[in-house]
Scaffold this motif. Structure first.
Motif, PDB file in Angstrom:
ATOM      1  N   GLU A 155      15.283  17.819  13.463  1.00 16.03           N
ATOM      2  CA  GLU A 155      14.083  18.075  14.474  1.00 16.03           C
ATOM      3  C   GLU A 155      13.768  19.296  14.315  1.00 16.03           C
ATOM      4  OE1 GLU A 155      15.757  16.320  18.034  1.00 16.03           O
ATOM      5  OE2 GLU A 155      15.687  14.283  17.182  1.00 16.03           O
ATOM      6  N   PHE A 170       7.223  14.263  10.806  1.00 17.34           N
ATOM      7  CA  PHE A 170       7.060  13.751  11.964  1.00 17.34           C
ATOM      8  C   PHE A 170       6.985  15.024  13.074  1.00 17.34           C
ATOM      9  CE2 PHE A 170       8.180  10.059   9.755  1.00 17.34           C
ATOM     10  CZ  PHE A 170       7.055   9.269  10.050  1.00 17.34           C
ATOM     11  N   MET A 171       6.889  16.000  12.395  1.00 13.04           N
ATOM     12  CA  MET A 171       6.380  17.362  13.424  1.00 13.04           C
ATOM     13  C   MET A 171       5.399  18.039  12.471  1.00 13.04           C
ATOM     14  SD  MET A 171       8.327  17.815  10.445  1.00 13.04           S
ATOM     15  CE  MET A 171      10.166  18.022  10.265  1.00 13.04           C
ATOM     16  N   PRO A 172       4.524  19.040  13.087  1.00 17.92           N
ATOM     17  CA  PRO A 172       3.641  19.902  12.653  1.00 17.92           C
ATOM     18  C   PRO A 172       3.907  20.256  11.053  1.00 17.92           C
ATOM     19  CG  PRO A 172       3.654  20.029  14.803  1.00 17.92           C
ATOM     20  CD  PRO A 172       4.846  19.491  14.518  1.00 17.92           C
ATOM     21  N   ASP A 215      -7.043  15.439   5.536  1.00 14.42           N
ATOM     22  CA  ASP A 215      -7.170  13.850   5.785  1.00 14.42           C
ATOM     23  C   ASP A 215      -5.781  13.251   5.202  1.00 14.42           C
ATOM     24  OD1 ASP A 215      -9.745  13.969   6.487  1.00 14.42           O
ATOM     25  OD2 ASP A 215     -10.511  13.430   4.601  1.00 14.42           O
ATOM     26  N   GLY A 238      -3.102  13.842   6.286  1.00 14.00           N
ATOM     27  CA  GLY A 238      -2.109  14.118   7.584  1.00 14.00           C
ATOM     28  C   GLY A 238      -1.401  15.364   7.757  1.00 14.00           C
ATOM     29  N   ASN A 269      -6.433  14.586  13.537  1.00 16.12           N
ATOM     30  CA  ASN A 269      -5.503  14.192  12.689  1.00 16.12           C
ATOM     31  C   ASN A 269      -4.945  12.460  12.457  1.00 16.12           C
ATOM     32  OD1 ASN A 269      -3.674  14.086  10.339  1.00 16.12           O
ATOM     33  ND2 ASN A 269      -2.949  15.827  10.852  1.00 16.12           N
ATOM     34  N   ALA A 303      -4.201  10.301  10.269  1.00 16.93           N
ATOM     35  CA  ALA A 303      -3.209   9.958   9.371  1.00 16.93           C
ATOM     36  C   ALA A 303      -1.768  10.209   9.843  1.00 16.93           C
ATOM     37  CB  ALA A 303      -3.395  10.520   8.046  1.00 16.93           C
ATOM     38  N   SER A 304      -1.675  10.948  10.748  1.00 13.32           N
ATOM     39  CA  SER A 304      -0.666  11.252  11.284  1.00 13.32           C
ATOM     40  C   SER A 304      -0.001  10.360  12.408  1.00 13.32           C
ATOM     41  CB  SER A 304      -0.445  12.752  12.089  1.00 13.32           C
ATOM     42  OG  SER A 304      -0.488  13.697  11.106  1.00 13.32           O
ATOM     43  N   ASN A 346       0.882   7.170  10.708  1.00 12.07           N
ATOM     44  CA  ASN A 346       2.239   7.300  10.017  1.00 12.07           C
ATOM     45  C   ASN A 346       3.526   7.095  11.322  1.00 12.07           C
ATOM     46  OD1 ASN A 346       1.502   7.809   7.271  1.00 12.07           O
ATOM     47  ND2 ASN A 346       1.653  10.135   7.745  1.00 12.07           N
ATOM     48  N   MET A 347       2.974   7.528  12.366  1.00 14.09           N
ATOM     49  CA  MET A 347       4.014   7.456  13.570  1.00 14.09           C
ATOM     50  C   MET A 347       3.871   6.092  14.108  1.00 14.09           C
ATOM     51  SD  MET A 347       6.492   8.678  15.232  1.00 14.09           S
ATOM     52  CE  MET A 347       6.894  10.440  15.546  1.00 14.09           C
ATOM     53  N   LYS A 355       6.202   4.024  11.823  1.00 16.27           N
ATOM     54  CA  LYS A 355       7.708   4.334  11.888  1.00 16.27           C
ATOM     55  C   LYS A 355       8.053   3.774  13.318  1.00 16.27           C
ATOM     56  CE  LYS A 355      10.660   8.483  11.902  1.00 16.27           C
ATOM     57  NZ  LYS A 355      11.633   8.258  10.621  1.00 16.27           N
ATOM     58  N   GLU A 389       2.640  11.747  17.939  1.00 12.84           N
ATOM     59  CA  GLU A 389       2.811  11.415  16.359  1.00 12.84           C
ATOM     60  C   GLU A 389       3.533  12.606  15.684  1.00 12.84           C
ATOM     61  OE1 GLU A 389       0.081  12.520  18.062  1.00 12.84           O
ATOM     62  OE2 GLU A 389      -1.252  13.767  16.877  1.00 12.84           O
ATOM     63  N   LYS A 390       3.629  13.923  16.177  1.00 16.79           N
ATOM     64  CA  LYS A 390       4.021  14.854  15.754  1.00 16.79           C
ATOM     65  C   LYS A 390       5.508  15.542  16.381  1.00 16.79           C
ATOM     66  CE  LYS A 390       2.183  15.194  12.179  1.00 16.79           C
ATOM     67  NZ  LYS A 390       2.819  15.460  10.760  1.00 16.79           N
ATOM     68  N   SER A 391       5.966  14.606  17.540  1.00 12.86           N
ATOM     69  CA  SER A 391       6.998  14.962  18.059  1.00 12.86           C
ATOM     70  C   SER A 391       8.487  14.082  17.919  1.00 12.86           C
ATOM     71  CB  SER A 391       6.484  14.932  19.812  1.00 12.86           C
ATOM     72  OG  SER A 391       5.554  15.624  20.008  1.00 12.86           O
ATOM     73  N   HIS A 392       8.800  14.029  16.709  1.00 15.65           N
ATOM     74  CA  HIS A 392      10.043  13.662  16.302  1.00 15.65           C
ATOM     75  C   HIS A 392      10.639  12.232  16.906  1.00 15.65           C
ATOM     76  CE1 HIS A 392      11.030  16.732  13.635  1.00 15.65           C
ATOM     77  NE2 HIS A 392      11.019  17.840  14.752  1.00 15.65           N
ATOM     78  N   ARG A 393      11.644  12.327  17.505  1.00 15.12           N
ATOM     79  CA  ARG A 393      12.155  10.899  18.250  1.00 15.12           C
ATOM     80  C   ARG A 393      11.659  10.933  19.626  1.00 15.12           C
ATOM     81  NH1 ARG A 393      17.176  12.964  21.346  1.00 15.12           N
ATOM     82  NH2 ARG A 393      17.316  14.872  20.646  1.00 15.12           N
ATOM     83  N   PHE A 394      11.173  11.737  20.188  1.00 15.97           N
ATOM     84  CA  PHE A 394      10.644  11.777  21.532  1.00 15.97           C
ATOM     85  C   PHE A 394       9.404  11.040  21.253  1.00 15.97           C
ATOM     86  CE2 PHE A 394      13.178  15.494  21.603  1.00 15.97           C
ATOM     87  CZ  PHE A 394      14.040  15.097  22.380  1.00 15.97           C
TER      88      PHE A 394
END
Lengths: 259, 206
Positions: free
Chosen positions: A46, A77-79, A97, A99, B12, B14-15, B18-19, B22, B188-193
């Motif tokens: 994380e 799944f982080m920036p 594009d 991601g 963004n 695509a992010s 993806n999430m 997942k 979408e960019k915050s891990h399991r949260f």
């Protein structure tokens, strides 16, 4: 009780022809492993954010490896920030594009700052990071370098940082070449001197050994900290590769609580 | 379950796709009015300037499509970052009107209250739920999410406030009203949260 302030702690991974590498003083790239595997581990740990830099794309004039970038973004799944070989706006668009949240501009910024301006107005300043690679010249003065550290410029890091902000960068990644891989602490004087001239966040990179260096970097004026060696070596022993990252409890107790 | 991620040229996408994948959901990125109208759920993403966002929505002709889906057919929608801000009535950024789904204003962080904190607010922050809601069930552990923004929402109806966060001062970081929800942060960019949030959005039956 006032809410605790958090700062971003960002692993920076160097890649070279699809392999994860770690350099010392921008030289001697050592094979560390597979980037996708490293990203999966950093996901599990994380991490706040991740930066991937193709260390030779600018030098060799190669295109970003879009396939690899897409695979990495799909696992992140982080920036995610990507740098290396971005010379025109179309390349940046393609990377966004896929991601990726941020592009890191270094050589292209020094040669054509208007590219930063154009990208910032299209994608927002928060998605444009300018990285300044700083070295010491023969008189011991800080000067900016480009193209993987191979090209010298007359600008001081303070001058180039102000130029980056004026060009529209959302944050500045300040990288001390002589600290890269040294595991000897950040150059806190450099951080202090450059951050004093900036309004945008400064991210310190180069030399971190652990959380006490990170805390000191923030106390010297950095808004966030980045590191490479300490996150890929086991207890800062360069003979032993181990992807690692401090947990929230450690970061809270050793960094955030003191801010 | 089909979720349409609305493509109006900003953000963004695509992010987010993806999430959702997942989190076990299916999504499609589209700017096609018929796809948007047929979607079971919508996500309004966006990163960038408020006025540019509204201009893109107006130019693309999506405004009536969105109003009809959200206000008449009550399709559940989640706004993320700029997508949430666009749901307000007005923004200081560009001094323009938004979609008007919330009686709220988008204002810049008040620098005089920030001390030496820099704007944008960029990084992770704890989010405190302000009311009981399917998207924010009670949790023992405080949840962290990734933020990047210079403006935030200020609601005129306190009951619209879904969650708050603290940066310089307490500000509203999530809003909800019936089938409409919006979040300043990036699930979408915050891990399991963030994955938990996406799972709850997929399950959400307002």
């Amino acid at each position: 009780m006032a809410a605790m302030r958090r700062i971003r702690v960002i692993p920076v991974l160097g890649i070279d022809r699809g392999r994860l590498v770690k350099t010392v003083g921008f030289k001697h790239p050592k094979y560390i492993g597979d980037p996708l595997n490293a990203i999966k581990i950093f996901n599990d740990k994380e991490v706040d954010e991740l930066a991937i830099v193709d260390i030779r794309a600018a030098l060799n004039g190669t295109e970003p490896d879009y396939e690899l970038i897409a695979d990495m973004a799909g696992e992140c799944f982080m920036p995610l920030a990507y740098g290396g070989g971005i010379r025109h706006a179309d390349q940046a668009k393609r990377i966004f594009d896929l991601g990726v949240e941020k592009v890191i501009m270094n050589s292209a910024f020094l040669e054509q700052p208007e590219l930063v301006t154009g990208l910032a107005s299209n994608y927002g300043a928060q998605s444009i990071v300018v990285c300044l690679d700083v070295d010491r010249n023969m008189f011991g003065k800080w000067r900016v370098k480009g193209v993987s550290g191979s090209r010298k410029y007359e600008w001081t890091p303070e001058e180039a940082a102000v130029m980056a902000e004026e060009a529209g960068a959302g944050e500045l990644l300040l990288h001390a070449i002589y600290k890269d891989g040294s595991l000897s602490g950040y150059d806190f004087d450099l951080i202090r001197s450059v951050s004093g001239r900036l309004n945008i966040p400064l991210v310190a990179l180069g030399g971190a050994r652990g959380t006490s260096d990170m805390l000191q970097a923030v106390q010297s004026g950095a808004s966030a900290v980045a590191a490479s060696s300490t996150f890929v070596y086991n207890r800062n022993d360069t003979r032993s590769i181990l992807i690692n990252y401090p947990n929230q409890k450690t970061l809270t107790e050793e960094v955030f609580r003191h801010l | 379950m089909s979720i349409c991620i609305i493509d109006y040229g900003l953000g963004n996408l695509a992010s987010i796709r993806n999430m959702i994948r997942k989190a076990g959901g299916k999504s499609e990125i589209s700017s096609d009015p018929t796809v948007i109208a047929a979607a079971e759920k919508l996500i309004l993403p966006g990163v960038g300037h408020f006025a540019a966002g509204m201009e893109n929505i107006l130019k693309s002709g999506l405004l009536p499509v969105l109003h009809e889906a959200v206000l008449e057919r009550k399709t559940p929608i989640l706004g993320i970052c700029l997508g949430m801000q666009l749901m307000a009535g007005h923004s200081e950024e560009g001094d323009v009107a938004g979609l008007g789904w919330f009686d709220a204003d988008i204002i810049r962080f008040r620098q005089e209250d920030m001390g030496n904190l820099k704007v944008p607010h960029m990084g992770w922050n704890e989010v405190k739920p302000a009311k009981a809601h399917a998207l924010f069930p009670n949790v023992d552990e405080p949840e962290r999410f990734y933020f990047v923004h210079s403006y935030h929402i200020r609601c005129n109806n306190p009951e619209d406030v879904l969650a708050t966060a603290h940066y310089g001062y307490d500000f509203t970081c999530a809003v909800s009203r019936k089938n409409i929800a919006g979040m300043q942060f990036h699930p979408e960019k915050s891990h399991r949260f963030g994955m938990g949030m996406m799972e709850r959005f997929i399950q959400w039956q307002p």
